[in-house]
Design an enzyme around this catalytic site. Structure first.
Site, PDB file in Angstrom:
ATOM      1  N   GLU A 168     -26.763  44.162  22.148  1.00 25.98           N
ATOM      2  CA  GLU A 168     -25.871  43.183  22.768  1.00 25.98           C
ATOM      3  C   GLU A 168     -25.000  43.787  23.859  1.00 25.98           C
ATOM      4  O   GLU A 168     -24.764  43.168  24.889  1.00 25.98           O
ATOM      5  CB  GLU A 168     -24.993  42.532  21.693  1.00 25.98           C
ATOM      6  CG  GLU A 168     -25.786  41.718  20.681  1.00 25.98           C
ATOM      7  CD  GLU A 168     -24.900  41.225  19.542  1.00 25.98           C
ATOM      8  OE1 GLU A 168     -23.674  41.181  19.705  1.00 25.98           O
ATOM      9  OE2 GLU A 168     -25.453  40.886  18.482  1.00 25.98           O
TER      10      GLU A 168
ATOM     11  N   GLU B  60     -24.023  49.605  11.912  1.00 26.59           N
ATOM     12  CA  GLU B  60     -23.463  48.254  11.892  1.00 26.59           C
ATOM     13  C   GLU B  60     -23.401  47.703  10.475  1.00 26.59           C
ATOM     14  O   GLU B  60     -22.450  47.024  10.095  1.00 26.59           O
ATOM     15  CB  GLU B  60     -24.314  47.324  12.760  1.00 26.59           C
ATOM     16  CG  GLU B  60     -23.850  45.884  12.774  1.00 26.59           C
ATOM     17  CD  GLU B  60     -24.730  45.002  13.628  1.00 26.59           C
ATOM     18  OE1 GLU B  60     -24.327  43.857  13.902  1.00 26.59           O
ATOM     19  OE2 GLU B  60     -25.832  45.442  14.035  1.00 26.59           O
TER      20      GLU B  60
END
Length: 941
Positions: A468, A798
């Site tokens: 992203e 993450e």
């Protein structure tokens, strides 16, 4: 004789910056002194137009006080003026230092009339859906004899590189940077005197898509527009006082070249057979080049640039052959950057490099951990086509990748390690702190956290450097304190927060990403996508018009970056100007929360708080139960499959998250009150303090039961409530007890997510459970911080199970958020803590927690006043401590000990007290050694 001097002079938190637009720039300095308990009693600052200071523009005179920062208050500064400044000080014993070595700064172009350049656009028609070749632009100009100085002022829509006479003009990368381009487009200033010669000179410019029209966020392209453009001028100053300006205009020519594709995420295609050698030197034949198009895009939105981006650490790989027969480079460290390669082979050979973070469980190269939204094609690739003439060297121009491993395809001959060098790339922040202890896994955790920060602090604080690359506001606020522990991030956050304020919606809502990549800035692209989008996710991103908040914007914990991040910068650096600049933004966010809390929710209309009031005010007014919220996000024991996450987001759009949202409503309201108090806004300070008390009262009434357990089995609500100071005095300890029980019940594992993980160890230790905090910190089975370390991670993941015990992969492996735990290492284990009453470490606390398997631990932190150190070591006789307090600061030192220790230390310290197992000392500057049963040791700082 006492040693007394000043050093590390900075202007606007930068070292010798060029191109400032603040007409009252901020000065700061540090002090060298070998005296204990030294304080600065006075200072004197001089500013001059010359380095010899024979032309003083401003002299502060002798100013009494301890301040080591002030604003320039001399005659009004003009465009392009260069100023030198220096400082001298007096200490509390009357000693006077010499003047420091001078620092310098240069102003930028402060008035519209200073810009003689025109915007030039190299392209005519473009296909919005296609990758475009990078435009090459050139101009020749003459330099007369007697050149004294030359400055270049440049910016672009897109990214630019520039060359003078064939030499690249700067080591700054990805200029002009990433900002909210429509409101704030940075320009850079360069001293190019050394690159020019008398007579003919050549100026070359290379443009690329960058964040302007390249791939951003999950799926966006053309976020700001369809065409790239350039604006620049060179100012030549001569010894006769005259000036010449060579400005971008219709006389510049353009062509395409070997750089056929250049996208930040997708990568580059470079065909070395396309020969334009010498394009940026004098005499190049550009007869077949075309004229650029002159455009009027305005200059009112131009702003001075902040920290540059540069290449930093270098890595040499080991070459591995994977089980499926592929050749892969392993650089040993997950980074964000690029690979420089040396090649030799036949013309037309196309060499391909594919960059990824990991190998799969079979030892083969893979991108599968990043493919949860679908297969990744055309992602993080370099395609280089050889010209075949000799050894060829290539490093990317305008792309950056997140990787540890690189898959090689079609490399001629046998690859050798010294043919490939990886460069880490990030914003040019100074290293500020380090932590080390006897547990090597904890030391690796520190390294992993720092590397995830470096990988994601390139221009903006992104979530990951691969998929992203978005400036998620929630991630940025929760990591801000740890970021300041590791590196000097004031200038970095100050720039990003200016964009946050610029993109804040009229309602006060704050975007989930800054700059926005969950929706479009370009109205034209928005309308085109709405008309043609086939991808459901892209259609959702295009469901909101530019300038309006989307479904996912305005979330608690994310929007609170408007308050928490500037307050954190003030706490760590003591510069209240960041509060002044961001106050309106912070207030608008709190007012947005207040408005939404006062709106009724149909979903919760039967809840008790809708049917009760206190002092005539409905309790529901103080509970934020409307709007979408991400909530705790990625809690350790909750299903994180894409399907489940999508369903959860849909549910939250209707139900919100009153528990999380109201906690942040209370927390940010309190911080806003404190910000107002610092700035002397008395009415606001009182108003928001009262509002905070009302929120806190209602929160306790409806969310905290008498037994303290807010939500069955969940640690996060307890952590959040205690960390934010929302619990009533009668319920604090019960909540802490429940939290410790939950951790123990889960065999010393956590189940918090993004928002609460930074606080859990602090809360446990501060409420009487340091042993539980240490067991949790040193846990190495999933979910835990050290589980990833035990799996040989070199960055923070993450997801807690980014690589499962069975070897299955999930999500990004370079996401700094959970690395926020490292603040506990600095502020808990080593105990270094700033205090808001004297922010920026003018006064600070040293309160270390001793525990776990650690036999020793130490931390250093380069504060605005100098290096702070704190360390401890277990010995046969007890715990030995060492700490360093910089010149012109004081510290409250709180050490584990007994009343006997307090009596012994009273012989060496004037202010000593004992309470609840800690000996408290008030100390001034100096280096201190405290060993069990021995006299105090002192050293010069």
């Amino acid at each position: 004789m006492v040693m007394l001097s000043t050093y590390d002079l900075k202007t606007e938190h930068l070292r010798n910056p060029l191109g400032l637009d603040n007409k009252s720039p901020r000065f700061s300095w540090k002090i060298n002194s070998d005296a204990r308990n030294m304080t600065q009693n006075a200072y004197q600052v001089q500013a001059s137009a010359s380095e010899t200071f024979d032309s003083i523009l401003w002299d502060s005179g002798k100013v009494t006080g301890r301040a080591q920062r002030l604003e320039y208050s001399g005659p009004e500064l003009k465009s392009a003026v260069r100023i030198f400044w220096r400082v001298k000080i007096w200490d509390n014993d009357g000693n006077e230092s010499a003047f420091s070595e001078p620092a310098l700064f240069e102003m930028g172009l402060l008035n519209a009339a200073d810009w003689k350049a025109k915007w030039i656009e190299p392209e005519s028609e473009v296909d919005p859906d296609a990758y475009k070749p990078a435009p090459y632009i050139r101009k020749e100009f003459n330099v007369r004899s007697g050149l004294v100085s030359a400055r270049a002022y440049m910016t672009a829509r897109g990214l630019y590189k520039f060359y003078m006479n064939g030499t690249e003009g700067t080591d700054h990368l990805f200029t002009p940077g990433f900002t909210s381009y429509y409101a704030r487009l940075q320009y850079q200033v360069y001293d190019i005197t050394h690159l020019l010669k008398e007579g003919a000179n050549a100026w070359g410019i290379l443009l690329s898509d960058g964040w302007w029209r390249g791939s951003t966020g999950v799926l966006l392209k053309n976020n700001f527009g369809y065409k790239v453009a350039f604006l620049g001028q060179v100012v030549l100053s001569y010894d006769d006082g005259s000036r010449e300006i060579i400005a971008s205009d219709g006389s510049f020519t353009t062509s395409s070249g070997p750089l056929l594709k250049s996208d930040l995420k997708a990568g580059e295609v470079y065909d070395a057979r396309i020969d334009i050698e010498g394009w940026n030197t004098v005499g190049f034949n550009d007869a077949d080049w075309t004229a650029v198009h002159v455009k009027d895009y305005g200059i009112d939105h131009l702003v001075a640039s902040s920290l540059p981006v540069r290449t930093r650490e270098e890595f040499t790989p080991r070459i591995i052959e994977t089980p499926n027969g592929e050749t892969v480079l392993d650089f040993g460290q997950n980074i964000a950057g690029w690979v420089e390669m040396k090649l030799q082979g036949d013309a037309g050979t196309e060499v391909v490099l594919v960059h990824g973070e990991t190998l799969d469980k079979n030892g083969n190269f893979t991108l599968s951990n990043l493919e949860h939204t679908g297969p990744l094609n055309d992602f993080q690739e370099i395609h280089y086509i050889l010209n075949g003439r000799s050894e060829e060297v290539y490093r990317p121009y305008f792309t950056i990748f997140g990787f540890r491993y690189v898959l090689l395809k079609n490399v001629p001959g046998k690859p050798k390690p010294d043919h490939f060098t990886a460069f880490a790339i990030y914003s040019d922040m100074e290293e500020a702190g380090d932590f080390a202890c006897s547990n090597p896994l904890i030391n690796q955790l520190v390294s992993n956290s720092r590397w995830s920060m470096k990988s994601n602090f390139m221009e903006i604080p992104t979530d990951c450097p691969t998929r992203e690359r978005a400036g998620w506001t929630g991630d940025a606020q929760l990591f801000a304190r740890t970021a300041a522990d590791f590196m000097n991030v004031h200038a970095f956050y100050e720039k990003w927060l200016a964009d946050l304020a610029a993109e804040q919606f009229p309602s006060g809502a704050v975007g989930s990403t800054v700059p926005q990549v969950l929706g479009f800035h370009s109205v034209d692209e928005y309308e085109r996508v709405v008309k043609n989008a086939n991808d459901p996710l892209l259609a959702m991103l295009a469901s909101t018009k530019p300038g309006e908040p989307g479904y996912l914007d305005g979330s608690a914990g994310w929007g609170d970056a408007a308050v928490i991040a500037p307050w954190t910068m003030y706490l760590c650096y003591g510069d209240q100007s960041i509060l002044e600049r961001q106050y309106d933004s912070a207030k608008a966010w709190v007012e947005y929360m207040k408005t939404n809390a006062e709106n009724d929710s149909d979903h919760y209309k039967d809840a008790a708080y809708y049917h009760n009031d206190t002092d005539g005010e409905p309790d529901a007014k103080f509970i934020w139960d409307t709007k979408f919220h991400y909530g705790e996000w990625l809690e350790a024991d909750i299903d994180h499959s894409p399907e489940q996450m999508g369903a959860e987001i849909q549910t939250r759009m209707f139900k919100g998250d009153p528990l999380t949202a109201t906690a942040y409503y209370g927390y940010s309201t309190r911080l806003l009150s404190e910000m107002a108090a610092v700035l002397g806004k008395r009415e606001d300070a009182e108003r928001y303090a009262k509002l905070h008390e009302k929120i806190k009262r209602v929160y306790n009434k409806y969310f905290i039961p008498e037994n303290g357990l807010i939500q069955e089995g969940r640690q996060a609500p307890l952590v959040r409530t205690l960390a934010f100071g929302l619990a009533g005095e009668d319920r604090k300890q019960a909540m802490a007890d429940r939290l410790a029980e939950l951790v123990i019940e889960q065999d010393y594992h956590l189940n918090t997510g993004f928002l609460s993980t930074p606080f859990i160890l602090h809360v446990l230790a501060d409420y009487g459970y340091p042993d539980v905090a240490y067991r949790l910190l040193e846990q190495d089975t999933c979910p835990s911080w050290l589980y990833a370390v035990a799996k040989s991670a070199t960055t923070i993941w993450e997801s807690w199970n980014g690589i499962s015990p069975e070897g299955e992969l999930a999500y990004s492996l370079n996401h700094y958020s959970y690395g926020a735990v490292c603040n506990f290492l600095f502020a808990g284990v080593a105990g270094i803590r700033p205090v808001p009453e004297q922010a920026g470490y003018e006064h600070f606390i040293i309160k270390p927690w001793i525990g776990g398997t650690m036999t020793h631990a130490s931390a250093t932190h380069e504060s605005p006043y100098g290096k702070i150190e704190s360390g401890w070591r277990k010995t046969e006789d007890g715990v030995a401590y060492r700490f360093v307090v910089p010149a012109n600061t004081t510290a409250t030192v709180m050490l584990e000990g007994s009343e006997e220790d307090a009596k012994r230390l009273s012989a060496d310290f004037e202010q000593v007290s004992y309470k609840d197992g800690r000996v408290t000392l008030e100390v001034g500057s100096g280096s201190y050694h405290i060993k069990p049963g021995q006299p105090i040791g002192y050293e010069n700082v």
